[in-house]
Design a protein around this motif. Structure first.
Motif, PDB file in Angstrom:
ATOM      1  N   TRP A 145       9.316 -49.432   7.957  1.00  0.00           N
ATOM      2  CA  TRP A 145       7.439 -49.598   7.322  1.00  0.00           C
ATOM      3  C   TRP A 145       6.610 -48.833   8.365  1.00  0.00           C
ATOM      4  CZ3 TRP A 145       4.190 -51.085   4.899  1.00  0.00           C
ATOM      5  CH2 TRP A 145       2.746 -51.438   5.190  1.00  0.00           C
ATOM      6  N   GLU A 146       6.591 -48.892   9.887  1.00  0.00           N
ATOM      7  CA  GLU A 146       5.723 -48.219  10.531  1.00  0.00           C
ATOM      8  C   GLU A 146       6.160 -46.289   9.941  1.00  0.00           C
ATOM      9  OE1 GLU A 146       6.788 -46.914  15.657  1.00  0.00           O
ATOM     10  OE2 GLU A 146       6.601 -48.608  14.808  1.00  0.00           O
ATOM     11  N   GLU A 147       6.626 -46.272   9.887  1.00  0.00           N
ATOM     12  CA  GLU A 147       6.933 -44.838   9.237  1.00  0.00           C
ATOM     13  C   GLU A 147       5.870 -44.932   7.859  1.00  0.00           C
ATOM     14  OE1 GLU A 147      11.037 -43.276  10.510  1.00  0.00           O
ATOM     15  OE2 GLU A 147      10.677 -43.727   8.246  1.00  0.00           O
ATOM     16  N   LEU A 148       5.923 -45.647   6.685  1.00  0.00           N
ATOM     17  CA  LEU A 148       5.506 -45.863   5.710  1.00  0.00           C
ATOM     18  C   LEU A 148       4.000 -46.227   5.737  1.00  0.00           C
ATOM     19  CD1 LEU A 148       5.661 -46.274   2.855  1.00  0.00           C
ATOM     20  CD2 LEU A 148       6.039 -48.662   2.594  1.00  0.00           C
ATOM     21  N   ARG A 149       3.577 -46.970   6.678  1.00  0.00           N
ATOM     22  CA  ARG A 149       2.221 -46.786   6.605  1.00  0.00           C
ATOM     23  C   ARG A 149       1.504 -46.009   8.211  1.00  0.00           C
ATOM     24  NH1 ARG A 149       4.385 -51.061  10.927  1.00  0.00           N
ATOM     25  NH2 ARG A 149       3.260 -51.640  12.865  1.00  0.00           N
ATOM     26  N   ASP A 163       5.844 -38.514  -2.732  1.00  0.00           N
ATOM     27  CA  ASP A 163       4.473 -38.559  -2.109  1.00  0.00           C
ATOM     28  C   ASP A 163       3.772 -39.370  -3.077  1.00  0.00           C
ATOM     29  OD1 ASP A 163       5.497 -35.614  -1.986  1.00  0.00           O
ATOM     30  OD2 ASP A 163       5.055 -34.464  -4.147  1.00  0.00           O
ATOM     31  N   ALA A 164       4.252 -40.209  -3.177  1.00  0.00           N
ATOM     32  CA  ALA A 164       3.666 -41.463  -3.746  1.00  0.00           C
ATOM     33  C   ALA A 164       3.378 -42.735  -2.694  1.00  0.00           C
ATOM     34  CB  ALA A 164       4.259 -42.715  -5.115  1.00  0.00           C
ATOM     35  N   ALA A 165       4.164 -42.332  -1.273  1.00  0.00           N
ATOM     36  CA  ALA A 165       4.316 -43.465  -0.570  1.00  0.00           C
ATOM     37  C   ALA A 165       2.702 -42.766   0.615  1.00  0.00           C
ATOM     38  CB  ALA A 165       5.703 -42.791   0.612  1.00  0.00           C
ATOM     39  N   ARG A 166       3.157 -40.981   0.420  1.00  0.00           N
ATOM     40  CA  ARG A 166       1.989 -40.514   1.541  1.00  0.00           C
ATOM     41  C   ARG A 166       0.569 -40.880   1.043  1.00  0.00           C
ATOM     42  NH1 ARG A 166       6.531 -37.000   3.006  1.00  0.00           N
ATOM     43  NH2 ARG A 166       6.855 -36.153   0.878  1.00  0.00           N
ATOM     44  N   ALA A 167       0.143 -41.369  -0.365  1.00  0.00           N
ATOM     45  CA  ALA A 167      -0.588 -41.181  -1.361  1.00  0.00           C
ATOM     46  C   ALA A 167      -1.059 -42.765  -1.084  1.00  0.00           C
ATOM     47  CB  ALA A 167      -0.916 -40.981  -2.582  1.00  0.00           C
ATOM     48  N   ALA A 168      -0.082 -43.510  -0.720  1.00  0.00           N
ATOM     49  CA  ALA A 168      -0.724 -45.261  -0.710  1.00  0.00           C
ATOM     50  C   ALA A 168      -1.119 -45.250   1.156  1.00  0.00           C
ATOM     51  CB  ALA A 168       0.523 -45.800  -1.201  1.00  0.00           C
ATOM     52  N   PHE A 191       0.390 -52.379   0.143  1.00  0.00           N
ATOM     53  CA  PHE A 191       1.351 -52.920   0.716  1.00  0.00           C
ATOM     54  C   PHE A 191       1.818 -54.721   1.089  1.00  0.00           C
ATOM     55  CE2 PHE A 191       1.968 -49.046   1.280  1.00  0.00           C
ATOM     56  CZ  PHE A 191       3.114 -48.312  -0.062  1.00  0.00           C
ATOM     57  N   VAL A 192       1.809 -55.235   0.814  1.00  0.00           N
ATOM     58  CA  VAL A 192       2.556 -56.829   1.066  1.00  0.00           C
ATOM     59  C   VAL A 192       3.843 -56.417   1.706  1.00  0.00           C
ATOM     60  CG1 VAL A 192       1.368 -57.290  -1.006  1.00  0.00           C
ATOM     61  CG2 VAL A 192       3.437 -57.409  -1.212  1.00  0.00           C
ATOM     62  N   ILE A 193       3.926 -57.637   2.346  1.00  0.00           N
ATOM     63  CA  ILE A 193       5.055 -58.000   3.066  1.00  0.00           C
ATOM     64  C   ILE A 193       5.766 -59.824   1.901  1.00  0.00           C
ATOM     65  CG2 ILE A 193       6.348 -57.951   4.837  1.00  0.00           C
ATOM     66  CD1 ILE A 193       4.667 -56.664   6.099  1.00  0.00           C
ATOM     67  N   LEU A 194       7.246 -59.050   1.979  1.00  0.00           N
ATOM     68  CA  LEU A 194       7.654 -61.043   1.597  1.00  0.00           C
ATOM     69  C   LEU A 194       8.678 -60.901   2.573  1.00  0.00           C
ATOM     70  CD1 LEU A 194       8.532 -60.100  -2.092  1.00  0.00           C
ATOM     71  CD2 LEU A 194       5.970 -60.431  -1.011  1.00  0.00           C
ATOM     72  N   ALA A 195       8.168 -62.726   3.149  1.00  0.00           N
ATOM     73  CA  ALA A 195       9.056 -63.201   3.795  1.00  0.00           C
ATOM     74  C   ALA A 195       9.833 -64.417   3.496  1.00  0.00           C
ATOM     75  CB  ALA A 195       8.834 -64.022   5.171  1.00  0.00           C
ATOM     76  N   TYR A 220      -2.913 -60.929   7.755  1.00  0.00           N
ATOM     77  CA  TYR A 220      -2.825 -60.667   8.699  1.00  0.00           C
ATOM     78  C   TYR A 220      -2.783 -59.102   9.276  1.00  0.00           C
ATOM     79  CZ  TYR A 220      -0.921 -60.838  13.805  1.00  0.00           C
ATOM     80  OH  TYR A 220      -0.706 -60.236  15.344  1.00  0.00           O
ATOM     81  N   PRO A 221      -4.172 -58.401   9.305  1.00  0.00           N
ATOM     82  CA  PRO A 221      -4.517 -56.510   9.235  1.00  0.00           C
ATOM     83  C   PRO A 221      -3.797 -56.158  10.197  1.00  0.00           C
ATOM     84  CG  PRO A 221      -6.634 -58.553   9.006  1.00  0.00           C
ATOM     85  CD  PRO A 221      -5.532 -59.471   9.218  1.00  0.00           C
ATOM     86  N   PRO A 222      -3.313 -56.578  11.382  1.00  0.00           N
ATOM     87  CA  PRO A 222      -2.701 -55.907  12.543  1.00  0.00           C
ATOM     88  C   PRO A 222      -1.137 -54.822  12.257  1.00  0.00           C
ATOM     89  CG  PRO A 222      -3.793 -57.933  13.754  1.00  0.00           C
ATOM     90  CD  PRO A 222      -3.635 -58.265  12.141  1.00  0.00           C
ATOM     91  N   VAL A 223      -0.451 -55.859  11.377  1.00  0.00           N
ATOM     92  CA  VAL A 223       0.609 -55.386  10.733  1.00  0.00           C
ATOM     93  C   VAL A 223       0.570 -54.232   9.752  1.00  0.00           C
ATOM     94  CG1 VAL A 223       1.511 -56.285   8.821  1.00  0.00           C
ATOM     95  CG2 VAL A 223       3.199 -56.636  10.535  1.00  0.00           C
ATOM     96  N   PHE A 224      -0.660 -54.273   9.131  1.00  0.00           N
ATOM     97  CA  PHE A 224      -1.069 -53.194   7.604  1.00  0.00           C
ATOM     98  C   PHE A 224      -1.186 -51.427   8.884  1.00  0.00           C
ATOM     99  CE2 PHE A 224      -0.230 -56.908   5.715  1.00  0.00           C
ATOM    100  CZ  PHE A 224       0.826 -56.734   5.058  1.00  0.00           C
ATOM    101  N   GLN A 225      -1.555 -51.781  10.354  1.00  0.00           N
ATOM    102  CA  GLN A 225      -2.755 -50.995  10.902  1.00  0.00           C
ATOM    103  C   GLN A 225      -1.514 -49.768  11.191  1.00  0.00           C
ATOM    104  OE1 GLN A 225      -4.150 -52.937  14.282  1.00  0.00           O
ATOM    105  NE2 GLN A 225      -6.058 -53.477  12.962  1.00  0.00           N
ATOM    106  N   PRO A 226      -1.563 -48.665  11.024  1.00  0.00           N
ATOM    107  CA  PRO A 226      -0.697 -46.878  12.039  1.00  0.00           C
ATOM    108  C   PRO A 226      -0.111 -47.624  12.495  1.00  0.00           C
ATOM    109  CG  PRO A 226      -2.345 -46.176  10.724  1.00  0.00           C
ATOM    110  CD  PRO A 226      -3.115 -47.701  10.199  1.00  0.00           C
TER     111      PRO A 226
END
Length: 249
Positions: free
Chosen positions: A122-126, A136-141, A146-150, A242-248
């Motif tokens: 997830w760290e790599e993806l964001r 390529d779709a991942a790099r363009a997103a 994204f959302v995280i389901l717990a 919770y914005p922090p978890v989506f930051q690079p």
């Protein structure tokens, strides 16, 4: 028991569970003694905390908003489903399709969950989705798409497989079932106490009713998720912004 609104396990969120400042250490004068001989022990499962187990934990599934819409219409997370936004490269898909669980089933037939909300993948993806693992779709997103389901492990049943690393990697070891998975988790604790590379594979389908919390990046995405569940006729789970978890990273 207090519960974190951001989807973290108890004690892992510095906002909901602020840590106490350490007590000041007083200097104590002691006589100088000769150093004692020490024995180096190899860490084992017994070195892990007694409370460390799969049962009672939450695991995390990351998905794109467009894919979540299809999941909501199906009412469940389904193994081997083709996502609307496929963030995995063709190579990754092939590796997971050929990797097998202890009973011979393909890894790709399971629904995959991370053990940690800040998992390495997830760290790599964001952070830009660089490398052969991503499409390529991942790099363009954008990370905010994204959302995280717990989901509680207890809601997945015993037909689960614990992977001590990327489930598509050759060196990854597997353990079938919650009890065996707990022992593997405890062994992994010695080298990776945060479990950032580990996965839990669930046979599925995993009903969306099992989702405890959906973590999103902002209010707009929260409203979109609510609308998706309402349109599908599903009860809306708790949604944490919770914005922090989506930051690079």
């Amino acid at each position: 028991m207090a519960e974190c609104i951001h989807g973290f396990d108890e004690g892992l969120c510095d906002v909901c569970f602020p840590r106490k400042a350490p007590e000041p250490v007083r200097a104590v004068r002691t006589a100088v003694r000769a150093p004692r001989a020490t024995t180096v022990r190899t860490p084992t499962a017994s070195a892990a905390p007694a409370t460390l187990r799969l049962a009672g934990r939450r695991v995390f599934h990351v998905t794109h908003l467009r894919t979540l819409e299809s999941i909501a219409l199906d009412g469940a997370l389904v193994g081997a489903a083709v996502p609307d936004v496929d963030v995995s490269s063709a190579t990754t898909r092939e590796l997971r399709a050929t990797a097998t669980a202890p009973d011979g089933r393909s890894v790709a037939d399971f629904v995959s969950f991370f053990l940690a909300q800040d998992a390495s993948r997830w760290e790599e993806l964001r952070s830009g989705a660089e490398g052969a693992h991503w499409s390529d779709a991942a790099r363009a997103a954008k990370p905010t798409e994204f959302v995280i389901l717990a989901v509680p492990v207890d809601a997945l049943g015993d037909d689960v497989v614990f992977a001590d690393g990327d489930a598509g990697a050759v060196a990854t070891r597997f353990a079938a079932g919650v009890e065996a998975g707990t022992q593997a988790l405890r062994r992994l604790h010695a080298s990776d106490p945060d479990f950032r590379d580990a996965e839990l594979l669930a046979a599925g389908p995993v009903p969306l009713g099992a989702v405890a919390i959906v973590t999103v990046a902002n209010d707009r995405v929260r409203d979109e998720v609510r609308a998706m569940f309402a349109s599908a006729g599903l009860p809306t789970p708790r949604i944490a912004v919770y914005p922090p978890v989506f930051q690079p990273a």
